[in-house]
Scaffold this motif. Structure first.
Motif, PDB file in Angstrom:
ATOM      1  N   ALA A 237       5.864  -0.563  -9.853  1.00  0.00           N
ATOM      2  CA  ALA A 237       6.721   0.619  -9.904  1.00  0.00           C
ATOM      3  C   ALA A 237       8.135   0.320  -9.413  1.00  0.00           C
ATOM      4  O   ALA A 237       9.110   0.824  -9.971  1.00  0.00           O
ATOM      5  CB  ALA A 237       6.099   1.753  -9.088  1.00  0.00           C
ATOM      6  N   GLU A 238       8.264  -0.487  -8.366  1.00  0.00           N
ATOM      7  CA  GLU A 238       9.584  -0.777  -7.800  1.00  0.00           C
ATOM      8  C   GLU A 238      10.481  -1.464  -8.838  1.00  0.00           C
ATOM      9  O   GLU A 238      11.652  -1.107  -9.015  1.00  0.00           O
ATOM     10  CB  GLU A 238       9.440  -1.672  -6.563  1.00  0.00           C
ATOM     11  N   GLU A 239       9.945  -2.451  -9.531  1.00  0.00           N
ATOM     12  CA  GLU A 239      10.726  -3.173 -10.534  1.00  0.00           C
ATOM     13  C   GLU A 239      11.132  -2.242 -11.671  1.00  0.00           C
ATOM     14  O   GLU A 239      12.289  -2.245 -12.120  1.00  0.00           O
ATOM     15  CB  GLU A 239       9.913  -4.349 -11.078  1.00  0.00           C
ATOM     16  N   PHE A 240      10.187  -1.443 -12.156  1.00  0.00           N
ATOM     17  CA  PHE A 240      10.476  -0.504 -13.231  1.00  0.00           C
ATOM     18  C   PHE A 240      11.524   0.512 -12.785  1.00  0.00           C
ATOM     19  O   PHE A 240      12.461   0.827 -13.530  1.00  0.00           O
ATOM     20  CB  PHE A 240       9.184   0.215 -13.643  1.00  0.00           C
ATOM     21  N   ALA A 241      11.363   1.027 -11.561  1.00  0.00           N
ATOM     22  CA  ALA A 241      12.288   2.034 -11.045  1.00  0.00           C
ATOM     23  C   ALA A 241      13.708   1.481 -10.964  1.00  0.00           C
ATOM     24  O   ALA A 241      14.680   2.174 -11.276  1.00  0.00           O
ATOM     25  CB  ALA A 241      11.818   2.510  -9.673  1.00  0.00           C
ATOM     26  N   ALA A 242      13.839   0.225 -10.569  1.00  0.00           N
ATOM     27  CA  ALA A 242      15.165  -0.384 -10.473  1.00  0.00           C
ATOM     28  C   ALA A 242      15.809  -0.522 -11.846  1.00  0.00           C
ATOM     29  O   ALA A 242      17.022  -0.309 -12.005  1.00  0.00           O
ATOM     30  CB  ALA A 242      15.061  -1.753  -9.796  1.00  0.00           C
ATOM     31  N   ARG A 243      15.016  -0.859 -12.863  1.00  0.00           N
ATOM     32  CA  ARG A 243      15.564  -1.028 -14.220  1.00  0.00           C
ATOM     33  C   ARG A 243      15.972   0.301 -14.837  1.00  0.00           C
ATOM     34  O   ARG A 243      16.924   0.363 -15.608  1.00  0.00           O
ATOM     35  CB  ARG A 243      14.537  -1.706 -15.134  1.00  0.00           C
ATOM     36  N   HIS A 244      15.246   1.368 -14.504  1.00  0.00           N
ATOM     37  CA  HIS A 244      15.473   2.649 -15.173  1.00  0.00           C
ATOM     38  C   HIS A 244      16.122   3.700 -14.263  1.00  0.00           C
ATOM     39  O   HIS A 244      16.279   4.851 -14.680  1.00  0.00           O
ATOM     40  CB  HIS A 244      14.141   3.194 -15.698  1.00  0.00           C
ATOM     41  N   ASP A 245      16.489   3.293 -13.056  1.00  0.00           N
ATOM     42  CA  ASP A 245      17.183   4.198 -12.126  1.00  0.00           C
ATOM     43  C   ASP A 245      16.368   5.461 -11.858  1.00  0.00           C
ATOM     44  O   ASP A 245      16.854   6.592 -11.991  1.00  0.00           O
ATOM     45  CB  ASP A 245      18.568   4.563 -12.672  1.00  0.00           C
ATOM     46  N   VAL A 246      15.107   5.277 -11.495  1.00  0.00           N
ATOM     47  CA  VAL A 246      14.242   6.384 -11.095  1.00  0.00           C
ATOM     48  C   VAL A 246      13.632   6.042  -9.744  1.00  0.00           C
ATOM     49  O   VAL A 246      13.797   4.931  -9.224  1.00  0.00           O
ATOM     50  CB  VAL A 246      13.125   6.635 -12.137  1.00  0.00           C
ATOM     51  N   ALA A 247      12.917   6.997  -9.166  1.00  0.00           N
ATOM     52  CA  ALA A 247      12.254   6.764  -7.883  1.00  0.00           C
ATOM     53  C   ALA A 247      10.921   6.055  -8.111  1.00  0.00           C
ATOM     54  O   ALA A 247      10.317   6.165  -9.177  1.00  0.00           O
ATOM     55  CB  ALA A 247      12.033   8.081  -7.158  1.00  0.00           C
ATOM     56  N   ALA A 248      10.466   5.323  -7.113  1.00  0.00           N
ATOM     57  CA  ALA A 248       9.181   4.618  -7.186  1.00  0.00           C
ATOM     58  C   ALA A 248       8.229   5.189  -6.150  1.00  0.00           C
ATOM     59  O   ALA A 248       8.595   5.361  -4.983  1.00  0.00           O
ATOM     60  CB  ALA A 248       9.378   3.124  -6.955  1.00  0.00           C
ATOM     61  N   LEU A 249       7.017   5.495  -6.583  1.00  0.00           N
ATOM     62  CA  LEU A 249       5.979   5.950  -5.664  1.00  0.00           C
ATOM     63  C   LEU A 249       5.160   4.748  -5.213  1.00  0.00           C
ATOM     64  O   LEU A 249       4.912   3.832  -6.001  1.00  0.00           O
ATOM     65  CB  LEU A 249       5.069   6.968  -6.344  1.00  0.00           C
ATOM     66  N   PRO A 250       4.714   4.734  -3.968  1.00  0.00           N
ATOM     67  CA  PRO A 250       3.852   3.636  -3.519  1.00  0.00           C
ATOM     68  C   PRO A 250       2.495   3.680  -4.202  1.00  0.00           C
ATOM     69  O   PRO A 250       2.104   4.715  -4.765  1.00  0.00           O
ATOM     70  CB  PRO A 250       3.731   3.882  -2.014  1.00  0.00           C
ATOM     71  N   VAL A 251       1.795   2.568  -4.171  1.00  0.00           N
ATOM     72  CA  VAL A 251       0.480   2.506  -4.824  1.00  0.00           C
ATOM     73  C   VAL A 251      -0.446   3.576  -4.278  1.00  0.00           C
ATOM     74  O   VAL A 251      -1.239   4.177  -5.024  1.00  0.00           O
ATOM     75  CB  VAL A 251      -0.138   1.098  -4.630  1.00  0.00           C
ATOM     76  N   ASP A 252      -0.356   3.880  -2.975  1.00  0.00           N
ATOM     77  CA  ASP A 252      -1.226   4.905  -2.389  1.00  0.00           C
ATOM     78  C   ASP A 252      -0.573   6.292  -2.420  1.00  0.00           C
ATOM     79  O   ASP A 252      -1.027   7.206  -1.734  1.00  0.00           O
ATOM     80  CB  ASP A 252      -1.588   4.535  -0.946  1.00  0.00           C
ATOM     81  N   GLY A 253       0.455   6.452  -3.241  1.00  0.00           N
ATOM     82  CA  GLY A 253       1.179   7.718  -3.266  1.00  0.00           C
ATOM     83  C   GLY A 253       0.891   8.586  -4.469  1.00  0.00           C
ATOM     84  O   GLY A 253       1.685   9.489  -4.786  1.00  0.00           O
ATOM     85  N   LEU A 254      -0.233   8.364  -5.168  1.00  0.00           N
ATOM     86  CA  LEU A 254      -0.525   9.144  -6.361  1.00  0.00           C
ATOM     87  C   LEU A 254      -0.777  10.612  -6.037  1.00  0.00           C
ATOM     88  O   LEU A 254      -0.215  11.502  -6.691  1.00  0.00           O
ATOM     89  CB  LEU A 254      -1.734   8.555  -7.093  1.00  0.00           C
ATOM     90  N   VAL A 255      -1.590  10.890  -5.027  1.00  0.00           N
ATOM     91  CA  VAL A 255      -1.900  12.295  -4.689  1.00  0.00           C
ATOM     92  C   VAL A 255      -0.644  13.051  -4.275  1.00  0.00           C
ATOM     93  O   VAL A 255      -0.368  14.140  -4.818  1.00  0.00           O
ATOM     94  CB  VAL A 255      -2.987  12.365  -3.606  1.00  0.00           C
ATOM     95  N   PRO A 256       0.170  12.545  -3.332  1.00  0.00           N
ATOM     96  CA  PRO A 256       1.414  13.257  -3.009  1.00  0.00           C
ATOM     97  C   PRO A 256       2.343  13.394  -4.210  1.00  0.00           C
ATOM     98  O   PRO A 256       3.042  14.401  -4.357  1.00  0.00           O
ATOM     99  CB  PRO A 256       2.046  12.379  -1.926  1.00  0.00           C
ATOM    100  N   GLY A 257       2.356  12.375  -5.085  1.00  0.00           N
ATOM    101  CA  GLY A 257       3.195  12.443  -6.275  1.00  0.00           C
ATOM    102  C   GLY A 257       2.766  13.557  -7.206  1.00  0.00           C
ATOM    103  O   GLY A 257       3.600  14.319  -7.712  1.00  0.00           O
ATOM    104  N   LEU A 258       1.464  13.693  -7.412  1.00  0.00           N
ATOM    105  CA  LEU A 258       0.949  14.783  -8.247  1.00  0.00           C
ATOM    106  C   LEU A 258       1.215  16.137  -7.607  1.00  0.00           C
ATOM    107  O   LEU A 258       1.529  17.118  -8.293  1.00  0.00           O
ATOM    108  CB  LEU A 258      -0.549  14.611  -8.494  1.00  0.00           C
ATOM    109  N   ALA A 259       1.085  16.199  -6.286  1.00  0.00           N
ATOM    110  CA  ALA A 259       1.265  17.465  -5.561  1.00  0.00           C
ATOM    111  C   ALA A 259       2.689  17.994  -5.710  1.00  0.00           C
ATOM    112  O   ALA A 259       2.904  19.212  -5.766  1.00  0.00           O
ATOM    113  CB  ALA A 259       0.918  17.281  -4.087  1.00  0.00           C
ATOM    114  N   SER A 260       3.668  17.096  -5.798  1.00  0.00           N
ATOM    115  CA  SER A 260       5.069  17.525  -5.857  1.00  0.00           C
ATOM    116  C   SER A 260       5.605  17.636  -7.275  1.00  0.00           C
ATOM    117  O   SER A 260       6.759  18.023  -7.479  1.00  0.00           O
ATOM    118  CB  SER A 260       5.946  16.530  -5.085  1.00  0.00           C
TER     119      SER A 260
END
Length: 458
Positions: A237-260
């Motif tokens: 995610a970090e590499e992709f986020a840097a290429r596309h100028d978006v935020a990166a969620l941590p591997v264990d951040g799926l639940v908080p990501g879905l919640a928000s």
């Protein structure tokens, strides 16, 4: 042309069956390239097609090997693979590649993603060392036809991509489910189509880091979504986020990501759902009570979202089948023009390949003339000084050598009653005109031959 294709696509095969066939399909290329009947192979595996393109020494053996290999890598029986797939050979394969690249054979007619998928399939074959000059030529010319259609027609606007259709449909579903989001209708020449919705002010989470994830980010930005995060179980995610100028969620951040999130677009397709009931329920528990429904668009061929998630309150799930049923049709005029361009490019490609097929003949003719010329040059004085008479004699000998075999062939053709055929062939090869060739030709002797055949003296 020793080309063949083994294919299964959305026209004739249900998406669950395509899902099974696509599992491990990329591994078919290296395995098939080792088969003695196969000179080159390119595998195209997308959300709505699995196609194996073959440059074959033996077409029949190559197709049989492709079926066996696809059955093996997908864990599907050979009989089932045979029932789900079809094949074509020669010119039909070239036309099919051109139509696929143009978006004319897509689930959403005119979609642009498939042209990129074809390019990436060719690049993957290059990296694996499985492509061939013929396959390279076909795929590159298909890309050229696709670019020409993109410039010369509005097909891409009339028939939008799967990602675009999914986002517009998600916007419409979100509005019906209680989200306050504009969904202005998009009108084409043939009437209203699926609403094109804005995602301004919304938070979107993209699951996956592949080509579809990149297309999703671009499509979200076109719809005014500025808050985009990406999640990947692989840690990319970090590499992709840097290429596309978006935020990166941590591997264990799926639940908080879905919640928000207001919108989740999943395009991983690894075959193991990551958005299941426990994960989604945990995310829903963290959302405010008055939160709008969570809209999830699962664009993966091999589902990323468990089917049971659709039954949870506060969730709206869209899958590929739903997207396909809402895909707008492209206008007839744009499709017709795109088909014309494909036909023009196909004729140009086939004509050029036919010319190239004569390369060995051309080389042979040049070698023949070159050998005769070298023989005459060897007879000239070693001093390098050649008078006019010697040069004339050398040219006459060279002409006699070059004309000897055609002369014998002409007389043989005349004796066998094939004189006119020879004259026509001579005109084709040498450019000799009928006036030059017709003196004493079979036409002039036809009456004599007929009289003789009838028992009268000539």
């Amino acid at each position: 042309m020793p080309l063949a294709i083994l294919a299964a696509d959305h026209h004739d095969v249900a998406l669950p069956d395509l899902t099974r066939l696509s599992a491990g399909a990329e591994a078919a290329g290296p395995r098939l390239s080792a088969h003695p009947a196969v000179q080159g192979v390119v595998v195209l595996s997308t959300c709505n097609r699995v196609e194996i393109y073959l440059d074959a020494h033996s077409v029949e053996q190559a197709i049989a090997a492709a079926r066996d290999t696809l059955a093996d890598v997908s864990g599907t029986s050979r009989d089932h693979v045979e029932s789900l797939t079809s094949h074509a050979v020669g010119q039909e394969v070239v036309q099919h590649v051109f139509e696929v690249a143009a978006g004319l054979d897509s689930m959403v007619v005119g979609e642009r993603e498939v042209a990129g998928q074809l390019r990436r399939a060719l690049q993957a074959a290059r990296r694996a060392g499985t492509t061939s000059p013929l396959l390279e030529d076909v795929f590159q010319r298909a890309s050229r036809a696709s670019r020409r259609i993109a410039v010369s027609t509005d097909l891409a606007a009339a028939g939008r991509s799967i990602v675009s259709v999914a986002l517009d449909l998600a916007s419409a579903r979100a509005a019906r489910a209680g989200c306050r989001r504009e969904t202005p209708a998009w009108h084409g020449a043939d009437g209203p189509h699926l609403p094109t919705g804005t995602w301004a002010g919304a938070r979107a989470v993209v699951l996956g880091t592949g080509a579809y994830a990149g297309a999703t980010v671009a499509a979200l930005r076109r719809r005014a979504c500025g808050d985009i995060a990406v999640w990947s179980s692989s840690g990319r995610a970090e590499e992709f986020a840097a290429r596309h100028d978006v935020a990166a969620l941590p591997v264990d951040g799926l639940v908080p990501g879905l919640a928000s999130a207001d919108l989740v677009v999943s395009c991983r397709g690894t075959g193991a759902p990551v958005v299941d009931v426990p994960t989604t329920s945990a995310a829903l528990a963290q959302r405010p009570r008055d939160a709008a429904p969570l809209v999830i668009a699962d664009l993966a061929l091999r589902r990323d979202v468990s089917p049971d998630v659709a039954g949870l309150p506060g969730v709206v799930v869209l899958d590929l089948e739903t997207v396909r049923s809402h895909a707008p049709a492209a206008t007839d005029g744009q499709v017709h023009r795109a088909q014309e361009i494909v036909g023009e490019e196909l004729d140009e490609f086939l004509g050029r390949r036919a010319e190239r097929a004569m390369d060995d003949v051309v080389v042979g003719m040049r070698d023949h003339v070159g050998t005769a010329l070298e023989a005459e040059l060897a007879r000239l004085p070693m001093s390098g000084v050649v008078d006019a008479e010697q040069a004339a004699q050398a040219l006459r000998r060279l002409a006699a050598k070059l004309l000897h075999e055609p002369t014998v062939a002409a007389r043989t053709a005349g004796r066998e009653g094939r004189g006119q055929e020879f004259v026509e062939a001579l005109a084709l090869v040498s450019g000799a005109t009928a006036r030059h060739a017709q003196r004493g030709t079979p036409d002039a002797l036809a009456g004599v031959r007929a009289d003789t055949a009838g028992g009268r003296p000539g």
